[in-house]
Design a protein around this motif. Structure first.
Motif, PDB file in Angstrom:
ATOM      1  N   LEU A 180       4.329  -1.818  -8.585  1.00 52.88           N
ATOM      2  CA  LEU A 180       3.718  -3.111  -8.886  1.00 52.88           C
ATOM      3  C   LEU A 180       3.778  -4.029  -7.670  1.00 52.88           C
ATOM      4  O   LEU A 180       2.800  -4.730  -7.369  1.00 52.88           O
ATOM      5  CB  LEU A 180       4.435  -3.755 -10.071  1.00 52.88           C
ATOM      6  CG  LEU A 180       3.910  -5.126 -10.509  1.00 52.88           C
ATOM      7  CD1 LEU A 180       2.442  -5.051 -10.890  1.00 52.88           C
ATOM      8  CD2 LEU A 180       4.739  -5.679 -11.666  1.00 52.88           C
ATOM      9  N   ALA A 181       4.898  -4.039  -6.959  1.00 58.22           N
ATOM     10  CA  ALA A 181       5.015  -4.865  -5.753  1.00 58.22           C
ATOM     11  C   ALA A 181       3.959  -4.481  -4.729  1.00 58.22           C
ATOM     12  O   ALA A 181       3.358  -5.339  -4.082  1.00 58.22           O
ATOM     13  CB  ALA A 181       6.416  -4.736  -5.163  1.00 58.22           C
ATOM     14  N   GLU A 182       3.725  -3.186  -4.577  1.00 59.63           N
ATOM     15  CA  GLU A 182       2.698  -2.732  -3.640  1.00 59.63           C
ATOM     16  C   GLU A 182       1.309  -3.144  -4.117  1.00 59.63           C
ATOM     17  O   GLU A 182       0.473  -3.586  -3.317  1.00 59.63           O
ATOM     18  CB  GLU A 182       2.778  -1.219  -3.475  1.00 59.63           C
ATOM     19  CG  GLU A 182       1.870  -0.670  -2.398  1.00 59.63           C
ATOM     20  CD  GLU A 182       2.181   0.780  -2.056  1.00 59.63           C
ATOM     21  OE1 GLU A 182       2.781   1.026  -1.009  1.00 59.63           O
ATOM     22  OE2 GLU A 182       1.811   1.667  -2.872  1.00 59.63           O
ATOM     23  N   THR A 214       3.191   4.050  -0.926  1.00 60.67           N
ATOM     24  CA  THR A 214       2.691   4.628   0.332  1.00 60.67           C
ATOM     25  C   THR A 214       2.650   3.625   1.477  1.00 60.67           C
ATOM     26  O   THR A 214       2.674   4.019   2.636  1.00 60.67           O
ATOM     27  CB  THR A 214       1.261   5.168   0.136  1.00 60.67           C
ATOM     28  OG1 THR A 214       0.402   4.095  -0.287  1.00 60.67           O
ATOM     29  CG2 THR A 214       1.241   6.280  -0.905  1.00 60.67           C
ATOM     30  N   ARG A 215       2.570   2.345   1.166  1.00 59.30           N
ATOM     31  CA  ARG A 215       2.409   1.314   2.191  1.00 59.30           C
ATOM     32  C   ARG A 215       3.596   0.367   2.270  1.00 59.30           C
ATOM     33  O   ARG A 215       3.934  -0.143   3.339  1.00 59.30           O
ATOM     34  CB  ARG A 215       1.149   0.493   1.891  1.00 59.30           C
ATOM     35  CG  ARG A 215       0.894  -0.668   2.830  1.00 59.30           C
ATOM     36  CD  ARG A 215      -0.147  -1.635   2.277  1.00 59.30           C
ATOM     37  NE  ARG A 215       0.204  -2.158   0.958  1.00 59.30           N
ATOM     38  CZ  ARG A 215       1.065  -3.160   0.766  1.00 59.30           C
ATOM     39  NH1 ARG A 215       1.672  -3.733   1.781  1.00 59.30           N
ATOM     40  NH2 ARG A 215       1.318  -3.592  -0.457  1.00 59.30           N
ATOM     41  N   LEU A 216       4.247   0.131   1.169  1.00 58.17           N
ATOM     42  CA  LEU A 216       5.272  -0.900   1.038  1.00 58.17           C
ATOM     43  C   LEU A 216       6.466  -0.624   1.946  1.00 58.17           C
ATOM     44  O   LEU A 216       7.055   0.452   1.909  1.00 58.17           O
ATOM     45  CB  LEU A 216       5.733  -0.954  -0.419  1.00 58.17           C
ATOM     46  CG  LEU A 216       6.642  -2.109  -0.838  1.00 58.17           C
ATOM     47  CD1 LEU A 216       5.867  -3.423  -0.842  1.00 58.17           C
ATOM     48  CD2 LEU A 216       7.217  -1.841  -2.238  1.00 58.17           C
ATOM     49  N   GLY A 217       6.838  -1.606   2.794  1.00 59.00           N
ATOM     50  CA  GLY A 217       8.064  -1.493   3.557  1.00 59.00           C
ATOM     51  C   GLY A 217       9.269  -1.579   2.636  1.00 59.00           C
ATOM     52  O   GLY A 217       9.216  -2.213   1.578  1.00 59.00           O
ATOM     53  N   LEU A 218      10.376  -0.960   3.035  1.00 63.23           N
ATOM     54  CA  LEU A 218      11.567  -0.895   2.201  1.00 63.23           C
ATOM     55  C   LEU A 218      12.782  -1.266   3.027  1.00 63.23           C
ATOM     56  O   LEU A 218      12.914  -0.843   4.175  1.00 63.23           O
ATOM     57  CB  LEU A 218      11.739   0.519   1.630  1.00 63.23           C
ATOM     58  CG  LEU A 218      10.542   1.076   0.864  1.00 63.23           C
ATOM     59  CD1 LEU A 218      10.710   2.560   0.610  1.00 63.23           C
ATOM     60  CD2 LEU A 218      10.354   0.324  -0.460  1.00 63.23           C
ATOM     61  N   GLY A 219      13.676  -2.059   2.445  1.00 64.23           N
ATOM     62  CA  GLY A 219      14.842  -2.472   3.210  1.00 64.23           C
ATOM     63  C   GLY A 219      16.007  -2.839   2.325  1.00 64.23           C
ATOM     64  O   GLY A 219      15.864  -3.082   1.127  1.00 64.23           O
ATOM     65  N   PRO A 262      10.414 -13.296 -11.122  1.00 61.42           N
ATOM     66  CA  PRO A 262       9.958 -12.291 -12.091  1.00 61.42           C
ATOM     67  C   PRO A 262       8.492 -11.928 -11.894  1.00 61.42           C
ATOM     68  O   PRO A 262       7.647 -12.203 -12.748  1.00 61.42           O
ATOM     69  CB  PRO A 262      10.203 -12.976 -13.438  1.00 61.42           C
ATOM     70  CG  PRO A 262      10.021 -14.433 -13.132  1.00 61.42           C
ATOM     71  CD  PRO A 262      10.542 -14.638 -11.737  1.00 61.42           C
ATOM     72  N   PHE A 263       8.175 -11.300 -10.759  1.00 56.34           N
ATOM     73  CA  PHE A 263       6.773 -11.015 -10.456  1.00 56.34           C
ATOM     74  C   PHE A 263       6.151 -10.054 -11.461  1.00 56.34           C
ATOM     75  O   PHE A 263       4.935 -10.025 -11.644  1.00 56.34           O
ATOM     76  CB  PHE A 263       6.626 -10.484  -9.030  1.00 56.34           C
ATOM     77  CG  PHE A 263       7.308  -9.165  -8.768  1.00 56.34           C
ATOM     78  CD1 PHE A 263       6.632  -7.970  -8.952  1.00 56.34           C
ATOM     79  CD2 PHE A 263       8.612  -9.132  -8.309  1.00 56.34           C
ATOM     80  CE1 PHE A 263       7.253  -6.757  -8.704  1.00 56.34           C
ATOM     81  CE2 PHE A 263       9.240  -7.924  -8.057  1.00 56.34           C
ATOM     82  CZ  PHE A 263       8.565  -6.729  -8.251  1.00 56.34           C
ATOM     83  N   HIS A 264       6.988  -9.266 -12.131  1.00 55.73           N
ATOM     84  CA  HIS A 264       6.466  -8.307 -13.108  1.00 55.73           C
ATOM     85  C   HIS A 264       5.965  -8.996 -14.371  1.00 55.73           C
ATOM     86  O   HIS A 264       5.204  -8.404 -15.143  1.00 55.73           O
ATOM     87  CB  HIS A 264       7.544  -7.286 -13.471  1.00 55.73           C
ATOM     88  CG  HIS A 264       8.768  -7.894 -14.085  1.00 55.73           C
ATOM     89  ND1 HIS A 264       9.689  -8.600 -13.343  1.00 55.73           N
ATOM     90  CD2 HIS A 264       9.220  -7.909 -15.371  1.00 55.73           C
ATOM     91  CE1 HIS A 264      10.656  -9.017 -14.143  1.00 55.73           C
ATOM     92  NE2 HIS A 264      10.392  -8.623 -15.370  1.00 55.73           N
TER      93      HIS A 264
END
Length: 333
Positions: free
Chosen positions: A21-23, A51-56, A308-310
């Motif tokens: 969902l974030a992506e 596939t695109r979302l950066g992760l940290g 709560p972006f979801h």
């Protein structure tokens, strides 16, 4: 300006859907915090479903961890995500947070310097061993390069260390425009000069405290949470400089006294509207993109949001798209 989102210790059952969902919303990166859940494990699932979302990571007590463990986890996630991973490190510097993580107090700056240097040394040794001895049962270095290391900094010494060693500086949400101008920028510039680098060699991320909401009820809830958060951080001597920058040094003493007495519920009552506006980005939901860029655009090229972006992905998608559209001022030369 890029827009990231932080999630506080998500359960493994939730992270796959949250990351997808974030992506879809358009966030540039997703960060997982160190809390009652491990910050690394969810990112493996997030990498698998995006596939695109950066992760940290957002690790609060990096000094409680082994450099070898951090090197292994970060390297594996960098490879598995195809180069999308960032290792975000912070240091709990006061006695009580240190005990919370099962560690004794350590002067943070020299130990963090050693930790970062050791992690990078481990990565280099793996690459060298592979090149020098092709018969070793060691996989070749993956083509994405080592993960970038970002360092969280509030005070001048840790901020300067970020300028010397790190690929990026993660600001604290508990800050003010005055603190950024008087403490953060000069310290970061000292570190960059010591390492012979420039502003082009480092990325600054601003995790923003937001006071906003789509309804009156949501706005009031957001404001109440900001009051509680500011009171909690303000009670710690580590954040005294922030309150000093807002002309509120005496407030730190009052909050610390209430905290020692266990009078936690009284502390938010000391946080007035003026101080909330100094620390938080406060306004109607439609105003937030411009307010964020006005506050951070001359220093940062990324902001990190929490919320709560979801529950309302359409509204968040519009917010992210608008922030992406706004042109920032040039970073300091």
């Amino acid at each position: 300006m890029k827009v990231d989102v932080a999630v506080g210790g998500p359960e493994l059952r939730q992270i796959s859907a949250l990351a997808r969902l974030a992506e879809d919303i358009g966030f540039d990166s997703l960060y997982t915090a160190e809390s009652c859940h491990d910050p690394f494990l969810p990112l493996g699932r997030a990498a698998e479903h995006t596939t695109r979302l950066g992760l940290g990571t957002s690790i609060a007590a990096a000094l409680a961890r082994s450099p070898m463990t951090l090197a292994h986890l970060a390297n594996d996630l960098q490879e598995y995500s195809r180069g999308r991973f960032m290792l975000g490190l912070g240091a709990q510097i006061r006695a009580r947070p240190a005990r919370r993580y099962g560690m004794s107090f350590q002067p943070p700056v020299p130990h963090m310097q050693e930790l970062i240097s050791t992690i990078r040394g481990i990565w280099r040794s793996w690459q060298n061993e592979t090149r020098q001895n092709e018969t070793w049962f060691t996989p070749p270095p993956h083509p994405y390069g080592p993960p970038k290391i970002y360092l969280a900094g509030v005070g001048p010494r840790m901020t300067q260390l970020a300028g010397e060693l790190a690929d990026g500086l993660i600001l604290h949400g508990f800050t003010t425009a005055g603190h950024l101008r008087e403490t953060t920028v000069p310290a970061l510039e000292r570190g960059l000069r010591l390492s012979g680098r420039s502003w082009e060699d480092i990325e600054v991320i601003a995790p923003a405290f937001l006071v906003t909401g789509a309804t009156d009820e949501a706005y009031e809830r957001s404001e109440r949470q900001a009051r509680e958060t500011i009171a909690l951080y303000g009670a710690s001597p580590a954040y005294r400089r922030v309150l000093e920058s807002a002309g509120r040094a005496g407030l730190q003493d009052e909050l610390a006294m209430l905290a020692r007495q266990g009078r936690w519920r009284e502390m938010p009552g000391l946080i007035d509207d003026e101080l909330i506006s100094e620390v938080a980005v406060r306004g109607e939901l439609t105003e937030i993109p411009e307010l964020l860029v006005r506050r951070y655009g001359a220093l940062c090229r990324r902001v990190t949001l929490m919320g709560p972006f979801h529950q309302d992905p359409g509204t968040w998608a519009g917010l992210v798209a608008r922030i992406h559209e706004i042109t920032c001022e040039p970073v300091p030369s």
